[in-house]
Design a protein around this motif. Structure first.
Motif, PDB file in Angstrom:
ATOM      1  N   HIS A  76       0.836  -1.202   0.000  1.00  0.00           N
ATOM      2  CA  HIS A  76       0.000   0.000   0.000  1.00  0.00           C
ATOM      3  C   HIS A  76       0.867   1.248   0.000  1.00  0.00           C
ATOM      4  O   HIS A  76       0.605   2.217  -0.748  1.00  0.00           O
ATOM      5  N   CYS A  77       1.917   1.234   0.823  1.00  0.00           N
ATOM      6  CA  CYS A  77       2.816   2.387   0.899  1.00  0.00           C
ATOM      7  C   CYS A  77       3.469   2.668  -0.454  1.00  0.00           C
ATOM      8  O   CYS A  77       3.524   3.815  -0.907  1.00  0.00           O
ATOM      9  N   LEU A  78       3.965   1.618  -1.125  1.00  0.00           N
ATOM     10  CA  LEU A  78       4.652   1.790  -2.407  1.00  0.00           C
ATOM     11  C   LEU A  78       3.684   2.201  -3.522  1.00  0.00           C
ATOM     12  O   LEU A  78       3.990   3.091  -4.327  1.00  0.00           O
ATOM     13  N   ARG A  79       2.525   1.583  -3.560  1.00  0.00           N
ATOM     14  CA  ARG A  79       1.583   1.870  -4.647  1.00  0.00           C
ATOM     15  C   ARG A  79       0.966   3.262  -4.518  1.00  0.00           C
ATOM     16  O   ARG A  79       0.660   3.892  -5.527  1.00  0.00           O
ATOM     17  N   THR A  80       0.782   3.736  -3.282  1.00  0.00           N
ATOM     18  CA  THR A  80       0.258   5.093  -3.127  1.00  0.00           C
ATOM     19  C   THR A  80       1.282   6.135  -3.552  1.00  0.00           C
ATOM     20  O   THR A  80       0.916   7.284  -3.806  1.00  0.00           O
ATOM     21  N   GLN A  81       2.544   5.751  -3.644  1.00  0.00           N
ATOM     22  CA  GLN A  81       3.571   6.656  -4.181  1.00  0.00           C
ATOM     23  C   GLN A  81       3.704   6.532  -5.700  1.00  0.00           C
ATOM     24  O   GLN A  81       4.464   7.290  -6.302  1.00  0.00           O
ATOM     25  N   GLY A  82       3.001   5.579  -6.296  1.00  0.00           N
ATOM     26  CA  GLY A  82       3.036   5.430  -7.751  1.00  0.00           C
ATOM     27  C   GLY A  82       3.921   4.312  -8.242  1.00  0.00           C
ATOM     28  O   GLY A  82       4.042   4.110  -9.457  1.00  0.00           O
ATOM     29  N   PHE A  83       4.555   3.543  -7.340  1.00  0.00           N
ATOM     30  CA  PHE A  83       5.386   2.415  -7.759  1.00  0.00           C
ATOM     31  C   PHE A  83       4.504   1.242  -8.186  1.00  0.00           C
ATOM     32  O   PHE A  83       3.419   1.031  -7.642  1.00  0.00           O
ATOM     33  N   ARG A 130       5.743 -13.905  -2.172  1.00  0.00           N
ATOM     34  CA  ARG A 130       6.982 -13.737  -1.422  1.00  0.00           C
ATOM     35  C   ARG A 130       8.016 -12.937  -2.218  1.00  0.00           C
ATOM     36  O   ARG A 130       8.634 -12.023  -1.689  1.00  0.00           O
ATOM     37  N   LYS A 131       8.185 -13.309  -3.484  1.00  0.00           N
ATOM     38  CA  LYS A 131       9.166 -12.620  -4.321  1.00  0.00           C
ATOM     39  C   LYS A 131       8.477 -11.487  -5.077  1.00  0.00           C
ATOM     40  O   LYS A 131       7.627 -11.724  -5.929  1.00  0.00           O
ATOM     41  N   ALA A 132       8.868 -10.280  -4.747  1.00  0.00           N
ATOM     42  CA  ALA A 132       8.242  -9.110  -5.383  1.00  0.00           C
ATOM     43  C   ALA A 132       9.324  -8.141  -5.825  1.00  0.00           C
ATOM     44  O   ALA A 132      10.445  -8.152  -5.311  1.00  0.00           O
ATOM     45  N   ARG A 133       8.969  -7.314  -6.758  1.00  0.00           N
ATOM     46  CA  ARG A 133       9.902  -6.295  -7.236  1.00  0.00           C
ATOM     47  C   ARG A 133       9.135  -5.039  -7.626  1.00  0.00           C
ATOM     48  O   ARG A 133       7.930  -5.085  -7.883  1.00  0.00           O
ATOM     49  N   ILE A 134       9.852  -3.936  -7.664  1.00  0.00           N
ATOM     50  CA  ILE A 134       9.320  -2.683  -8.191  1.00  0.00           C
ATOM     51  C   ILE A 134       9.737  -2.573  -9.650  1.00  0.00           C
ATOM     52  O   ILE A 134      10.920  -2.704  -9.971  1.00  0.00           O
ATOM     53  N   GLU A 135       8.793  -2.371 -10.524  1.00  0.00           N
ATOM     54  CA  GLU A 135       9.093  -2.233 -11.941  1.00  0.00           C
ATOM     55  C   GLU A 135       9.787  -0.904 -12.225  1.00  0.00           C
ATOM     56  O   GLU A 135       9.555   0.098 -11.543  1.00  0.00           O
ATOM     57  N   ALA A 136      10.638  -0.920 -13.245  1.00  0.00           N
ATOM     58  CA  ALA A 136      11.332   0.301 -13.640  1.00  0.00           C
ATOM     59  C   ALA A 136      10.335   1.346 -14.122  1.00  0.00           C
ATOM     60  O   ALA A 136       9.228   1.024 -14.572  1.00  0.00           O
TER      61      ALA A 136
END
Length: 263
Positions: free
Chosen positions: A157-164, A174-180
């Motif tokens: 939630h924290c990352l997606r509300t910033q637009g990531f 379990r295995k997650a990443r932030i897309e470029a």
């Protein structure tokens, strides 16, 4: 006789280039602002969340190749580990790239107070002013942030509300990443219900109001103490009177018994 071909005289194997360490490793915060962590309901995972005041510190450095913003949160009367509550935003002007440190994930204390999202928002805001079209690379998220379902959902939630854009590579989440992406596409907002800036005049007014409240409480306590002292004096007087009456009644009873037995 060796089969290995000999090197021409004076020639050497080319050295493998090593990445140069980044500058400004010892930079400390130079500018400071006060933050108010609003009181929140007790959380079943992180416990009580009372009203707190913390300090935001930051410093900037620039040269032709790199720019750095170092953000930190300091807790009054409490020491945290060096890697906690610190976020570095790096701009690589040659490659037009944005990177963050620590890469393994931002460690914050206290938890669940909005500090992580606040630091990211401030870092993104600074980067967008300097280089809004710079890109950030795909980044693997540490599995320790997803040890429980609550932690995982809070992080996402924290990352997606910033637009990531958070992407999972397995069905167990379990295995997650932030897309470029491009830094200009991110958001610079944070939850202002959890964290607010406190200006000097506002802080002074709060202290003045707190002092007035303390004086009012002290006055009320003095009045209560005076009433208690009054009641104690009255109680002592009543006890003395009762004791005298009991003694007189005992004496009178004894006298009556003596008269009755000596007639």
């Amino acid at each position: 006789m060796s089969d290995t071909p000999s090197q021409p005289a004076g020639s050497e194997e080319p050295a493998t280039p090593e990445a140069l360490p980044r500058p400004w490793a010892d930079v400390q915060p130079e500018h400071f602002r006060m933050l108010r962590l609003a009181p929140l309901q007790t959380d079943r995972s992180t416990g009580a969340r009372p009203l707190r005041f913390v300090q935001l510190g930051y410093a900037e450095r620039h040269n032709k190749e790199l720019s750095l913003l170092r953000l930190s949160i300091e807790l009054p009367g409490q020491h945290v580990h060096k890697e906690q509550n610190q976020l570095d935003i790096w701009l690589d002007h040659a490659e037009k790239r944005v990177s963050i440190n620590p890469e393994r994930g931002l460690l914050v204390d206290p938890l669940n107070r909005g500090i992580g999202r606040f630091l990211m928002a401030r870092g993104v805001q600074w980067a967008q002013k300097k280089a809004s079209r710079y890109r950030f690379e795909s980044l693997d998220l540490p599995t320790k942030d997803a040890l429980s379902e609550d932690m995982r959902l809070r992080r996402d939630h924290c990352l997606r509300t910033q637009g990531f854009d958070v992407v999972y590579e397995d069905a167990l989440h379990r295995k997650a990443r932030i897309e470029a992406g491009v830094i200009g596409d991110l958001y610079t907002t944070w939850n202002s219900d959890k964290i607010q800036f406190i200006e000097i005049l506002d802080a002074a007014q709060m202290l003045q109001q707190a002092e007035q409240h303390l004086q009012e409480k002290e006055l009320k306590l003095r009045e209560k103490d005076e009433k208690i002292s009054k009641y104690q004096r009255e109680d002592t007087g009543l006890r003395f009177t009762i004791t005298c009456l009991v003694a007189f009644a005992v004496f009178q009873a004894g006298l009556l018994i003596w008269i009755a037995t000596h007639r």
